[in-house]
Write a protein that holds these residues in place. Structure first.
Motif, PDB file in Angstrom:
ATOM      1  N   SER A 207      43.534  48.747  39.988  1.00  0.00           N
ATOM      2  CA  SER A 207      43.966  47.742  40.959  1.00  0.00           C
ATOM      3  C   SER A 207      45.462  47.935  41.228  1.00  0.00           C
ATOM      4  O   SER A 207      46.285  47.579  40.398  1.00  0.00           O
ATOM      5  CB  SER A 207      43.703  46.337  40.430  1.00  0.00           C
TER       6      SER A 207
ATOM      7  N   ASP B  52      45.059  41.038  43.616  1.00  0.00           N
ATOM      8  CA  ASP B  52      44.050  40.769  42.596  1.00  0.00           C
ATOM      9  C   ASP B  52      42.669  40.938  43.213  1.00  0.00           C
ATOM     10  O   ASP B  52      42.082  40.000  43.756  1.00  0.00           O
ATOM     11  CB  ASP B  52      44.223  39.356  42.059  1.00  0.00           C
TER      12      ASP B  52
ATOM     13  N   ARG C 183      38.559  38.090  45.398  1.00  0.00           N
ATOM     14  CA  ARG C 183      37.933  37.042  44.604  1.00  0.00           C
ATOM     15  C   ARG C 183      37.825  35.756  45.427  1.00  0.00           C
ATOM     16  O   ARG C 183      38.738  35.407  46.171  1.00  0.00           O
ATOM     17  CB  ARG C 183      38.746  36.766  43.338  1.00  0.00           C
TER      18      ARG C 183
END
Length: 308
Positions: free
Chosen positions: A13, A35, A54
Motif C-alpha cells: 500500500s 489506506d 475501505r
C-alpha cells in the motif's frame, strides 16, 4: 547472492515493484495511494492490480482495476469490479461488476479495455478465479461457510464441475482438496486420481500452478509448529502428470503464514517471498536468496515480471 533476473509486482500500500537484485522498491505509477486494500494477479505478461477503498472496518468498495503492461509506465483502467480472473487465452479478464442495489454481472473485458458485451447476471458473492479451455472457475458464496468452487460455462452459466474446494486449476487438470488427501481431476477424460499429502501437519495455503501448467507449488502452513506459537511454511511441488512430490530445499521455514507469497517466473523458477526473496529451480540443490528490505504490510500474492 546468485543472479536474480526478475522483478516482483507486490500488493503493498500503495502497490509497488521490487527489484530483488538491487533492493530497489518503487510505487507503481498511477496506483492509488492511501489506506486501501490491494491485490495483484498475472494475466499473460501483464500485471493487473485491484485496489479497493475501505467503507468500514470489514467492508470494501468495489476495486479499481488497473492493467500494467509495463510496470514502469502508467496503467490503463478497466473500471471497477468485485473480483477479476485471467481469461484462458490471457488476452483479458473476467470481472464481477457491481451495478449497485445488490446487482452484479459477469463480464469479459480485454486487457486493452474492450468489452465483449454487457455480460450476464451474477451473484455479488461470486468470485472469479481462473478460466481454462473447459470453463471458468468461480467460488460461489465466497467468504461464507457454504462457499463452493464451480467450473462453469461462462456463456451460459451452466455448471461443468462442482466441488467443495478446488486448490488450483490448469489447462488440463484440477487439484482438489479432500478430507485427508488430495485428488487430481484430468479435465480431458474426467478421470480422478487420489494423491497422498506429503506431510501430515499443516494446511494447504497458496497453491500456484507453473506457467506451463505441468506442476503446482503448494505451501503447507502450520500456525503452531510442534505445539508452539511458531508459524512455519513448508513448500512442496507436485508434478501433475506423474503425481509425484518434490520437497523444496531447506524447508520448512519460520515465517508468518499470511505473508508468504509464491510465484513462478517465465524461466520456470519458483519464487518464495517471506522476509527475503528466494528463487529455486527443481534441478538445483539450493535457493538463490536476495536479502532485500521488504514492506511490512503486504499480502500473500506477488506477480513476477521479466527484466526490461
Amino acid at each position: 547472492m546468485d543472479y536474480i533476473g526478475f522483478r516482483l509486482v507486490m500488493a503493498t500500500s500503495p502497490p509497488s515493484i521490487l527489484d530483488p537484485a538491487t533492493g530497489a522498491s518503487t510505487p507503481l505509477p498511477g496506483a492509488p495511494a492511501g489506506d486501501r486494500v490491494n491485490d495483484v494477479l498475472r494475466v499473460g505478461k501483464a500485471a493487473v492490480v485491484l485496489s479497493a477503498a475501505r467503507c468500514g472496518s470489514s467492508c470494501l468498495e468495489p476495486s479499481e482495476v488497473f492493467v500494467y503492461g509495463d510496470p514502469k509506465n502508467p496503467p490503463w483502467k478497466l473500471g471497477k469490479a468485485r473480483s477479476a480472473a485471467p481469461s484462458a487465452d490471457e488476452t483479458g479478464v473476467w470481472l464481477i461488476r457491481d451495478d449497485g442495489n445488490d446487482l452484479c454481472r459477469l463480464q469479459f473485458v480485454s486487457l486493452l479495455g474492450t468489452e465483449r458485451d454487457r455480460g450476464r447476471p451474477a451473484s455479488c458473492t461470486t468470485a472469479v478465479r481462473q478460466e481454462v479451455p473447459q470453463g471458468l472457475l468461480i467460488t460461489v458464496n465466497t467468504g461464507t461457510s457454504s462457499a463452493e468452487d464451480v467450473l462453469i460455462d461462462p456463456a451460459t452459466g451452466r455448471a461443468v464441475h462442482q466441488y467443495p474446494r478446488v486448490l488450483a486449476i490448469t489447462k488440463d487438470r484440477m487439484l482438489l482438496a479432500e478430507l485427508t488427501k488430495f485428488s487430481v481431476l484430468d479435465l480431458r477424460n474426467n478421470q480422478r486420481t487420489p494423491v497422498e499429502r506429503p506431510v501430515s501437519n499443516g494446511s494447504p495455503g497458496p497453491v500456484i500452478p507453473s506457467r506451463d501448467g505441468y506442476k503446482v507449488a503448494v505451501v503447507f502452513g502450520d500456525p503452531a509448529w510442534q505445539g508452539t506459537s511458531t508459524q512455519t511454511a513448508d513448500v512442496w511441488v507436485l508434478a501433475l502428470d506423474t503425481l509425484t512430490w518434490t520437497h523444496a530445499p531447506s524447508m520448512p521455514i519460520v515465517a508468518p503464514i499470511k505473508q508468504v507469497a509464491v510465484e513462478w517466473t517465465e524461466d520456470d523458477d519458483l519464487v518464495v517471498v517471506t522476509d527475503v526473496v528466494a528463487s529455486w529451480r527443481l534441478d538445483r540443490p539450493h535457493w538463490s536468496i536476495a536479502k532485500t528490505p521488504l514492506p511490512a504490510e503486504r499480502s500473500g500474492r506477488v506477480v513476477s515480471v521479466g527484466k526490461s
